[in-house]
Design an enzyme around this catalytic site. Structure first.
Site, short mmCIF file in Angstrom:
data_model
loop_
_atom_site.label_atom_id
_atom_site.label_comp_id
_atom_site.label_asym_id
_atom_site.label_seq_id
_atom_site.Cartn_x
_atom_site.Cartn_y
_atom_site.Cartn_z
N ASP A 94 0.86 -1.18 0.00
CA ASP A 94 0.00 0.00 0.00
C ASP A 94 0.89 1.23 0.00
OD1 ASP A 94 -2.05 -1.78 0.16
OD2 ASP A 94 -2.65 -1.28 2.20
N ASP B 27 -15.56 -3.17 -0.45
CA ASP B 27 -15.03 -2.90 0.89
C ASP B 27 -16.19 -2.49 1.79
OD1 ASP B 27 -12.51 -3.24 -0.33
OD2 ASP B 27 -12.50 -1.14 -0.92
#
Length: 240
Positions: free
Chosen positions: A8, A128
């Protein structure tokens, strides 16, 4: 079940967020490109997210993503700020194997379906969830759609997989939301990539036992050496 290490990207570094919060950033590697190079040859695929891009709604770290893709080689899936077909095409052109779209699946489902049709097996849809509803705009907003709602809207599209994350568990190592992940794998109609909360080898083995879960993303537990990448791969392979 494949193991996908997560890189990330935030401010040029490899980080993890706690529960998707941009004010809860832990830096794990100041050299994401070097990290990708170390992972090359050890796993088949890598999950890369431009966190700033996810928040801004456009690619912010595209050149860093390009360097990560070049360092790792084939098998990188890229997400974060991929809100248009043009952005997706750019990432595929620079060498990404797959592109991950989340917010776009809520905002412009037709575009996502068309993109998947143009690039069969190369589009991953990220779902998500916060309290059961799909979060968008870098997880800072919540829609009125459930993950299963979106999956059903995608029926028939040549999507590679659904990436399911329980935001409340992301970066916590408390364990994935197995119940919700299994339900999506059973009813969603697509292979599922599980993400969020993987913190032990037993979590990996549990996910590997769920029919339809094709891969699991690991991040914080790997970086904090709770287990090694080799141990994670072995744990996934140990389940028939």
């Amino acid at each position: 079940m494949l193991i996908l290490p997560a890189i990330d990207l935030f401010e040029g570094k490899a980080v993890r967020l706690h529960q998707g919060r941009y004010d809860a950033v832990t830096v794990y590697d100041a050299d994401p490109v070097g990290l990708a190079a170390k992972l090359e040859g050890k796993v088949d695929a890598l999950h890369v997210v431009d966190l700033e891009g996810a928040r801004e709604g456009r690619p912010v770290q595209k050149e860093l993503v390009r360097a990560v893709v070049q360092a790792f080689g084939p098998g990188v899936e890229v997400g974060g700020g991929v809100r248009s077909a043009e952005t997706a095409e750019e990432y595929l052109a620079l060498g990404a194997d797959k592109v991950v779209l989340g917010t776009a699946a809520i905002r412009d489902l037709g575009m996502v379906r068309a993109l998947a049709t143009a690039h069969p097996g190369r589009v991953v849809v990220a779902l998500d969830a916060k309290d059961g509803f799909v979060a968008v705009e870098g997880w800072v907003q919540t829609s009125t759609r459930t993950a299963l709602d979106v999956a059903q809207d995608l029926a028939g599209a040549p999507v590679a997989a659904l990436l399911y994350t329980d935001v409340a568990r992301d970066g916590t190592q408390v364990g994935p939301n197995v119940t919700a992940t299994a339900a999506l794998a059973e009813k969603g109609g697509f292979p599922v990539i599980a993400s969020g909360g993987v913190g032990s080898l037993e979590h990996i083995r549990t996910l590997a036992r769920v029919p339809g879960v094709a891969a699991a993303i690991v991040g914080r537990a790997l970086y904090e050496r709770v287990f090694t990448l080799e141990e994670a791969i072995a744990a996934a392979a140990s389940v028939p």
